[in-house]
Scaffold this motif. Structure first.
Motif, PDB file in Angstrom:
ATOM      1  N   ASP A 193     -12.324  52.649  19.294  1.00 23.38           N
ATOM      2  CA  ASP A 193     -13.434  53.063  20.147  1.00 23.38           C
ATOM      3  C   ASP A 193     -12.971  53.640  21.483  1.00 23.38           C
ATOM      4  OD1 ASP A 193     -12.535  50.814  21.447  1.00 23.38           O
ATOM      5  OD2 ASP A 193     -14.465  49.763  21.456  1.00 23.38           O
ATOM      6  N   LYS A 194     -11.659  53.856  21.610  1.00 26.03           N
ATOM      7  CA  LYS A 194     -11.096  54.462  22.815  1.00 26.03           C
ATOM      8  C   LYS A 194     -10.237  55.662  22.425  1.00 26.03           C
ATOM      9  CE  LYS A 194     -11.102  50.305  25.696  1.00 26.03           C
ATOM     10  NZ  LYS A 194     -10.273  49.367  26.491  1.00 26.03           N
ATOM     11  N   PRO A 195      -9.932  56.556  23.379  1.00 24.18           N
ATOM     12  CA  PRO A 195      -9.049  57.682  23.073  1.00 24.18           C
ATOM     13  C   PRO A 195      -7.744  57.210  22.435  1.00 24.18           C
ATOM     14  CG  PRO A 195     -10.064  58.023  25.203  1.00 24.18           C
ATOM     15  CD  PRO A 195     -10.457  56.636  24.759  1.00 24.18           C
ATOM     16  N   MET A 196      -7.264  57.997  21.475  1.00 24.73           N
ATOM     17  CA  MET A 196      -6.054  57.663  20.731  1.00 24.73           C
ATOM     18  C   MET A 196      -4.929  58.627  21.088  1.00 24.73           C
ATOM     19  SD  MET A 196      -7.633  56.927  16.915  1.00 24.73           S
ATOM     20  CE  MET A 196      -5.996  56.737  16.178  1.00 24.73           C
ATOM     21  N   LEU A 214     -18.990  57.835  24.994  1.00 23.13           N
ATOM     22  CA  LEU A 214     -18.443  59.055  25.579  1.00 23.13           C
ATOM     23  C   LEU A 214     -17.303  58.647  26.497  1.00 23.13           C
ATOM     24  CD1 LEU A 214     -18.515  62.098  26.040  1.00 23.13           C
ATOM     25  CD2 LEU A 214     -20.235  61.708  27.821  1.00 23.13           C
ATOM     26  N   SER A 215     -16.174  59.334  26.378  1.00 36.88           N
ATOM     27  CA  SER A 215     -14.974  58.924  27.101  1.00 36.88           C
ATOM     28  C   SER A 215     -14.395  60.037  27.955  1.00 36.88           C
ATOM     29  CB  SER A 215     -13.890  58.458  26.115  1.00 36.88           C
ATOM     30  OG  SER A 215     -14.312  57.329  25.387  1.00 36.88           O
ATOM     31  N   ALA A 216     -13.702  59.602  29.018  1.00 32.93           N
ATOM     32  CA  ALA A 216     -12.911  60.483  29.865  1.00 32.93           C
ATOM     33  C   ALA A 216     -11.569  59.823  30.100  1.00 32.93           C
ATOM     34  CB  ALA A 216     -13.612  60.742  31.195  1.00 32.93           C
ATOM     35  N   ILE A 217     -10.544  60.637  30.330  1.00 32.93           N
ATOM     36  CA  ILE A 217      -9.221  60.100  30.614  1.00 32.93           C
ATOM     37  C   ILE A 217      -8.615  60.845  31.794  1.00 32.93           C
ATOM     38  CG2 ILE A 217      -8.117  61.620  28.907  1.00 32.93           C
ATOM     39  CD1 ILE A 217      -6.099  59.348  28.380  1.00 32.93           C
ATOM     40  N   ASP A 218      -8.041  60.102  32.711  1.00 32.05           N
ATOM     41  CA  ASP A 218      -7.273  60.682  33.809  1.00 32.05           C
ATOM     42  C   ASP A 218      -5.943  61.131  33.219  1.00 32.05           C
ATOM     43  OD1 ASP A 218      -5.412  60.986  35.961  1.00 32.05           O
ATOM     44  OD2 ASP A 218      -6.640  59.687  37.242  1.00 32.05           O
ATOM     45  N   ILE A 219      -5.673  62.418  33.217  1.00 30.79           N
ATOM     46  CA  ILE A 219      -4.516  62.919  32.476  1.00 30.79           C
ATOM     47  C   ILE A 219      -3.185  62.565  33.133  1.00 30.79           C
ATOM     48  CG2 ILE A 219      -5.880  64.777  31.449  1.00 30.79           C
ATOM     49  CD1 ILE A 219      -4.449  66.715  33.326  1.00 30.79           C
ATOM     50  N   GLU A 220      -3.214  62.124  34.378  1.00 30.74           N
ATOM     51  CA  GLU A 220      -1.975  61.701  35.034  1.00 30.74           C
ATOM     52  C   GLU A 220      -1.707  60.212  34.795  1.00 30.74           C
ATOM     53  OE1 GLU A 220       0.180  63.596  36.294  1.00 30.74           O
ATOM     54  OE2 GLU A 220      -0.917  65.471  36.537  1.00 30.74           O
ATOM     55  N   THR A 221      -2.693  59.383  35.052  1.00 26.79           N
ATOM     56  CA  THR A 221      -2.499  57.927  34.970  1.00 26.79           C
ATOM     57  C   THR A 221      -2.840  57.351  33.601  1.00 26.79           C
ATOM     58  OG1 THR A 221      -4.761  57.377  35.653  1.00 26.79           O
ATOM     59  CG2 THR A 221      -3.129  57.776  37.402  1.00 26.79           C
ATOM     60  N   LYS A 222      -3.571  58.124  32.796  1.00 26.85           N
ATOM     61  CA  LYS A 222      -4.074  57.711  31.484  1.00 26.85           C
ATOM     62  C   LYS A 222      -5.133  56.609  31.586  1.00 26.85           C
ATOM     63  CE  LYS A 222      -1.488  60.701  29.391  1.00 26.85           C
ATOM     64  NZ  LYS A 222      -1.009  61.458  30.572  1.00 26.85           N
ATOM     65  N   GLU A 223      -5.733  56.455  32.766  1.00 24.17           N
ATOM     66  CA  GLU A 223      -6.851  55.531  32.901  1.00 24.17           C
ATOM     67  C   GLU A 223      -8.044  56.078  32.130  1.00 24.17           C
ATOM     68  OE1 GLU A 223      -9.501  53.189  36.323  1.00 24.17           O
ATOM     69  OE2 GLU A 223      -8.047  54.737  36.915  1.00 24.17           O
ATOM     70  N   ILE A 224      -8.726  55.189  31.397  1.00 26.40           N
ATOM     71  CA  ILE A 224      -9.833  55.579  30.536  1.00 26.40           C
ATOM     72  C   ILE A 224     -11.152  55.098  31.134  1.00 26.40           C
ATOM     73  CG2 ILE A 224     -10.900  55.176  28.268  1.00 26.40           C
ATOM     74  CD1 ILE A 224      -8.017  55.018  27.148  1.00 26.40           C
ATOM     75  N   PHE A 225     -12.157  55.964  31.068  1.00 26.51           N
ATOM     76  CA  PHE A 225     -13.509  55.629  31.502  1.00 26.51           C
ATOM     77  C   PHE A 225     -14.443  55.872  30.333  1.00 26.51           C
ATOM     78  CE2 PHE A 225     -11.043  57.391  34.992  1.00 26.51           C
ATOM     79  CZ  PHE A 225     -11.131  56.376  35.955  1.00 26.51           C
ATOM     80  N   GLN A 226     -15.473  55.019  30.191  1.00 27.61           N
ATOM     81  CA  GLN A 226     -16.383  55.165  29.059  1.00 27.61           C
ATOM     82  C   GLN A 226     -17.828  54.852  29.448  1.00 27.61           C
ATOM     83  OE1 GLN A 226     -14.170  52.598  26.107  1.00 27.61           O
ATOM     84  NE2 GLN A 226     -14.325  54.467  24.876  1.00 27.61           N
ATOM     85  N   SER A 227     -18.729  55.503  28.748  1.00 26.89           N
ATOM     86  CA  SER A 227     -20.148  55.180  28.849  1.00 26.89           C
ATOM     87  C   SER A 227     -20.456  54.024  27.925  1.00 26.89           C
ATOM     88  CB  SER A 227     -20.998  56.388  28.440  1.00 26.89           C
ATOM     89  OG  SER A 227     -20.911  56.593  27.025  1.00 26.89           O
ATOM     90  N   ASP A 228     -21.700  53.581  27.924  1.00 29.54           N
ATOM     91  CA  ASP A 228     -22.159  52.660  26.888  1.00 29.54           C
ATOM     92  C   ASP A 228     -22.210  53.413  25.558  1.00 29.54           C
ATOM     93  OD1 ASP A 228     -22.483  50.684  28.783  1.00 29.54           O
ATOM     94  OD2 ASP A 228     -24.651  51.021  29.007  1.00 29.54           O
TER      95      ASP A 228
END
Length: 243
Positions: A193-196, A214-228
């Motif tokens: 359920d997270k970016p692979m 729905l997901s977003a990723i910080d391309i430098e740190t690889k921190e992941i953010f997600q909606s419900d």
């Protein structure tokens, strides 16, 4: 200042707005969207309008997905491909009922301005689906691969992680770019359920069109953010969960 890569939205405006709030996005952030803005939940036209307004405050890069190609064709001709209508297109058509012809033309221009892929100054490739040429995207034989190909992701998934990038058996397709960010194939297909991440490929489509987030990723740190989960944000709808 961050660069966030954002996965397939599929008409889920509630998920998009929640995601940007979760990531605490400011006007200093660059946002790279990997396509499929429409088809699925009930707010496809509203998503496009939201993104048009967002591009006025943020540096936004919009990559085109296969569903966007279908929607663009419909906006241009008034005729929807049967395969499109059966895979979220009908909901998109319905979402445009309150939009004027001028607004539809504005959206058509927006689709027309989308990029088929984006390569940043760190040689990172952002593309909706993939490509097939061993020489890279610039020498792709059929541009439809950019928004339909799944073989790039399948190849990355099956590779042994011990293989070094300078090895002779490391695929040439993957050698051209420091990293590749894609959507198109939901990670929920693989019970994630997270970016692979597979080799130097990041898949950030986490199934928002179906039962995912729905997901977003910080391309430098690889921190992941997600909606419900989108089906929780639209409890009276099915999205693309119809099969």
């Amino acid at each position: 200042m961050r660069t966030l890569a954002i996965g397939d939205i599929h008409g889920g405006l509630k998920g998009l707005s929640q995601l940007l709030e979760c990531a605490k996005v400011t006007s200093k952030d660059t946002l790279v969207f990997v396509g499929d803005y429409v088809d699925g939940w009930s707010e496809s036209a509203q998503v496009i309008q939201y993104l048009i307004e967002l591009s006025k405050t943020n540096d936004c890069i919009f990559v085109k997905g296969n569903h966007d190609v279908w929607c663009e064709d419909w906006l241009r001709t008034g005729q929807g491909e049967p395969v499109w209508l059966a895979h979220g297109g009908k909901e998109t058509v319905d979402s445009y009922k309150t939009f004027s012809e001028d607004e539809k033309k504005q959206h058509l221009y927006f689709f027309g301005d989308m990029q088929l892929y984006h390569i940043d100054n760190q040689n990172r490739l952002f593309i909706h689906a993939g490509f097939t040429s061993i020489h890279g995207v610039e020498r792709e034989y059929d541009v439809r691969s950019f928004y339909f190909d799944r073989t790039l992701w399948e190849m990355a998934l099956t590779m042994d992680r011990k293989i070094e990038k300078d090895s002779e058996i490391f695929p040439n397709r993957l050698k051209h770019y420091s990293e590749i960010y894609i959507g198109h194939t939901p990670t929920t297909n693989f019970y994630k359920d997270k970016p692979m991440n597979a080799m130097n490929v990041w898949n950030i489509d986490t199934g928002a069109a179906f039962a995912g987030k729905l997901s977003a990723i910080d391309i430098e740190t690889k921190e992941i953010f997600q909606s419900d989960t989108l089906k929780d944000l639209y409890p009276d709808e099915l999205g693309r969960n119809k099969a």
